[in-house]
Design a protein around this motif. Structure first.
Motif, PDB file in Angstrom:
ATOM      1  N   LEU A  48     -34.071  -0.701   7.866  1.00  0.00           N
ATOM      2  CA  LEU A  48     -34.496  -1.856   6.743  1.00  0.00           C
ATOM      3  C   LEU A  48     -34.311  -3.015   7.075  1.00  0.00           C
ATOM      4  CD1 LEU A  48     -33.239   0.773   3.714  1.00  0.00           C
ATOM      5  CD2 LEU A  48     -35.556   0.115   4.474  1.00  0.00           C
ATOM      6  N   GLU A  49     -33.029  -3.338   7.670  1.00  0.00           N
ATOM      7  CA  GLU A  49     -32.896  -4.652   7.711  1.00  0.00           C
ATOM      8  C   GLU A  49     -33.562  -5.337   8.993  1.00  0.00           C
ATOM      9  OE1 GLU A  49     -28.360  -5.253   6.459  1.00  0.00           O
ATOM     10  OE2 GLU A  49     -28.714  -4.464   8.563  1.00  0.00           O
ATOM     11  N   GLY A  50     -34.298  -4.441   9.892  1.00  0.00           N
ATOM     12  CA  GLY A  50     -35.055  -4.750  10.790  1.00  0.00           C
ATOM     13  C   GLY A  50     -34.052  -5.258  12.234  1.00  0.00           C
ATOM     14  N   GLY A  51     -32.920  -4.439  12.352  1.00  0.00           N
ATOM     15  CA  GLY A  51     -32.018  -4.649  13.270  1.00  0.00           C
ATOM     16  C   GLY A  51     -31.875  -3.543  14.246  1.00  0.00           C
ATOM     17  N   GLU A  52     -30.988  -3.513  15.496  1.00  0.00           N
ATOM     18  CA  GLU A  52     -30.795  -2.452  16.233  1.00  0.00           C
ATOM     19  C   GLU A  52     -29.382  -1.833  15.473  1.00  0.00           C
ATOM     20  OE1 GLU A  52     -32.353  -1.310  18.667  1.00  0.00           O
ATOM     21  OE2 GLU A  52     -33.653  -2.987  18.411  1.00  0.00           O
ATOM     22  N   TYR A  53     -29.682  -0.413  15.794  1.00  0.00           N
ATOM     23  CA  TYR A  53     -28.318   0.527  15.223  1.00  0.00           C
ATOM     24  C   TYR A  53     -27.335   0.349  16.372  1.00  0.00           C
ATOM     25  CZ  TYR A  53     -25.576   4.710  14.153  1.00  0.00           C
ATOM     26  OH  TYR A  53     -24.581   5.355  13.571  1.00  0.00           O
ATOM     27  N   GLU A  54     -26.089  -0.357  16.304  1.00  0.00           N
ATOM     28  CA  GLU A  54     -25.206  -0.368  17.472  1.00  0.00           C
ATOM     29  C   GLU A  54     -23.880   0.414  17.070  1.00  0.00           C
ATOM     30  OE1 GLU A  54     -26.752  -4.570  19.026  1.00  0.00           O
ATOM     31  OE2 GLU A  54     -25.593  -4.704  17.040  1.00  0.00           O
ATOM     32  N   PRO A  55     -23.806   1.599  17.230  1.00  0.00           N
ATOM     33  CA  PRO A  55     -22.540   2.516  16.783  1.00  0.00           C
ATOM     34  C   PRO A  55     -21.263   1.886  17.406  1.00  0.00           C
ATOM     35  CG  PRO A  55     -23.930   3.769  18.075  1.00  0.00           C
ATOM     36  CD  PRO A  55     -24.840   2.537  17.641  1.00  0.00           C
ATOM     37  N   GLU A  56     -21.344   1.535  18.472  1.00  0.00           N
ATOM     38  CA  GLU A  56     -20.371   0.950  19.244  1.00  0.00           C
ATOM     39  C   GLU A  56     -19.758  -0.190  18.653  1.00  0.00           C
ATOM     40  OE1 GLU A  56     -23.923  -1.188  21.008  1.00  0.00           O
ATOM     41  OE2 GLU A  56     -23.202   1.041  20.357  1.00  0.00           O
ATOM     42  N   ASN A  57     -20.324  -1.027  17.778  1.00  0.00           N
ATOM     43  CA  ASN A  57     -19.804  -2.263  17.005  1.00  0.00           C
ATOM     44  C   ASN A  57     -19.407  -1.993  15.651  1.00  0.00           C
ATOM     45  OD1 ASN A  57     -20.431  -3.958  19.353  1.00  0.00           O
ATOM     46  ND2 ASN A  57     -22.403  -4.379  18.818  1.00  0.00           N
ATOM     47  N   TYR A  58     -19.333  -0.892  15.220  1.00  0.00           N
ATOM     48  CA  TYR A  58     -19.280  -0.314  13.800  1.00  0.00           C
ATOM     49  C   TYR A  58     -17.953   0.717  13.885  1.00  0.00           C
ATOM     50  CZ  TYR A  58     -24.128  -1.039  13.602  1.00  0.00           C
ATOM     51  OH  TYR A  58     -25.378  -1.800  13.615  1.00  0.00           O
ATOM     52  N   LEU A  59     -17.378   0.740  12.514  1.00  0.00           N
ATOM     53  CA  LEU A  59     -16.202   1.574  12.569  1.00  0.00           C
ATOM     54  C   LEU A  59     -16.733   3.140  12.595  1.00  0.00           C
ATOM     55  CD1 LEU A  59     -14.853   0.199   8.932  1.00  0.00           C
ATOM     56  CD2 LEU A  59     -13.902   0.228  11.042  1.00  0.00           C
ATOM     57  N   LYS A  60     -15.870   3.911  13.481  1.00  0.00           N
ATOM     58  CA  LYS A  60     -15.993   5.250  13.246  1.00  0.00           C
ATOM     59  C   LYS A  60     -15.880   5.922  11.763  1.00  0.00           C
ATOM     60  CE  LYS A  60     -14.749   5.583  18.099  1.00  0.00           C
ATOM     61  NZ  LYS A  60     -14.256   4.196  18.182  1.00  0.00           N
ATOM     62  N   PRO A  61     -16.653   7.011  11.375  1.00  0.00           N
ATOM     63  CA  PRO A  61     -16.358   7.670  10.333  1.00  0.00           C
ATOM     64  C   PRO A  61     -14.935   8.102  10.267  1.00  0.00           C
ATOM     65  CG  PRO A  61     -18.553   8.491  10.973  1.00  0.00           C
ATOM     66  CD  PRO A  61     -17.751   7.516  12.044  1.00  0.00           C
ATOM     67  N   GLU A  62     -14.253   8.794  11.506  1.00  0.00           N
ATOM     68  CA  GLU A  62     -13.043   9.046  11.652  1.00  0.00           C
ATOM     69  C   GLU A  62     -11.910   7.972  11.237  1.00  0.00           C
ATOM     70  OE1 GLU A  62     -15.869  11.709  13.359  1.00  0.00           O
ATOM     71  OE2 GLU A  62     -15.171   9.473  14.020  1.00  0.00           O
ATOM     72  N   THR A  63     -12.376   7.048  11.582  1.00  0.00           N
ATOM     73  CA  THR A  63     -11.153   5.920  11.216  1.00  0.00           C
ATOM     74  C   THR A  63     -11.237   5.632   9.592  1.00  0.00           C
ATOM     75  OG1 THR A  63     -11.787   4.715  13.335  1.00  0.00           O
ATOM     76  CG2 THR A  63     -10.898   3.565  11.605  1.00  0.00           C
ATOM     77  N   VAL A  64     -12.391   5.488   8.987  1.00  0.00           N
ATOM     78  CA  VAL A  64     -12.484   5.379   7.663  1.00  0.00           C
ATOM     79  C   VAL A  64     -11.625   6.595   7.030  1.00  0.00           C
ATOM     80  CG1 VAL A  64     -13.803   5.008   5.452  1.00  0.00           C
ATOM     81  CG2 VAL A  64     -14.494   4.326   7.640  1.00  0.00           C
ATOM     82  N   ALA A  65     -11.919   7.821   7.570  1.00  0.00           N
ATOM     83  CA  ALA A  65     -11.424   8.974   7.040  1.00  0.00           C
ATOM     84  C   ALA A  65      -9.881   9.097   6.992  1.00  0.00           C
ATOM     85  CB  ALA A  65     -11.886  10.154   7.660  1.00  0.00           C
ATOM     86  N   ARG A  66      -9.265   8.550   8.296  1.00  0.00           N
ATOM     87  CA  ARG A  66      -7.899   8.679   8.414  1.00  0.00           C
ATOM     88  C   ARG A  66      -7.229   7.400   7.532  1.00  0.00           C
ATOM     89  NH1 ARG A  66      -8.993   9.343  14.034  1.00  0.00           N
ATOM     90  NH2 ARG A  66      -9.563   7.067  14.368  1.00  0.00           N
TER      91      ARG A  66
END
Length: 219
Positions: A175-193
């Motif tokens: 929607l933002e017109g940008g690339e999805y770059e999971p390597e630059n984001y938090l991992k779900p597991e990090t938030v879960a911890r």
């Protein structure tokens, strides 16, 4: 064994939280489609079907932890965001949270339990095109603050993650017109911890807010 209900357990942060809670909790998995390998008991429920909450929550029995992870986002300028989008966003992100918590309050009070609300960085600061989603997350923060003030026997934690590598984030980037770059984001597991750490805080402590951001990319 303690019991936990996690909404939004179909994937992303909700599923990661359910996995980390499974060794110490009987986990009820709220979500439309639960992964086969996710430990716990599937609890399919349309979170907009408020009239079903009383009957369906009676199945759960005692409850120690309630994690609200289900959410939706639909980005766009406020000038073109429809009334229906505002309604849909608040129904899932705020109203469902408030009503499900209200119905479960007797169980949570009896257990002196813990309510965890997965908020967002948009619940602290809103950018352009994030109006309906951000407003719902600001409302969710206010709801958590009111619940905490009114229910002193409960622990109530708002969690504010930065961008996290989930399917919702993939849709947001489109929607933002940008690339999805999971390597630059938090991992779900990090938030879960971070959530698990708040839940496991000893009885003398109460993590009321947890803000977690992705680290800047190393140069």
């Amino acid at each position: 064994m303690k019991r936990a209900l996690v909404t939004g357990a179909s994937g992303g942060i909700g599923a990661a939280i359910a996995r980390l809670l499974a060794p110490t909790h009987e986990v009820w998995l709220g979500g439309r489609t639960i992964p086969d390998d996710l430990p716990g008991r599937p609890w399919p429920l349309d979170l907009r079907d408020f009239d079903a909450f009383e009957e369906r929550t009676a199945e759960i029995g005692d409850l120690d932890v309630l994690v609200h992870s289900a959410a939706m986002s639909d980005l766009g300028p406020v000038a073109t965001t429809s009334l229906q989008t505002w309604r849909d966003t608040f129904e899932l992100n705020v109203f469902a949270v408030a009503e499900l918590t209200r119905v479960l309050l007797p169980k949570l009070r009896a257990a002196k339990g813990h309510v965890v609300l997965i908020n967002s960085g948009a619940g602290i600061r809103i950018n352009a095109t994030w109006g309906s989603y951000g407003a719902s997350k600001f409302a969710l923060r206010a709801y958590a603050d009111a619940l905490r003030a009114e229910e002193p026997d409960l622990r109530v934690t708002s969690v504010f993650p930065g961008r996290t590598a989930t399917e919702m984030q993939r849709k947001v980037r489109a929607l933002e017109g940008g690339e999805y770059e999971p390597e630059n984001y938090l991992k779900p597991e990090t938030v879960a911890r971070a959530v698990l750490n708040a839940i496991n805080t000893t009885d003398d402590g109460h993590q009321t807010e947890v803000v977690i951001r992705q680290r800047a990319t190393a140069v």
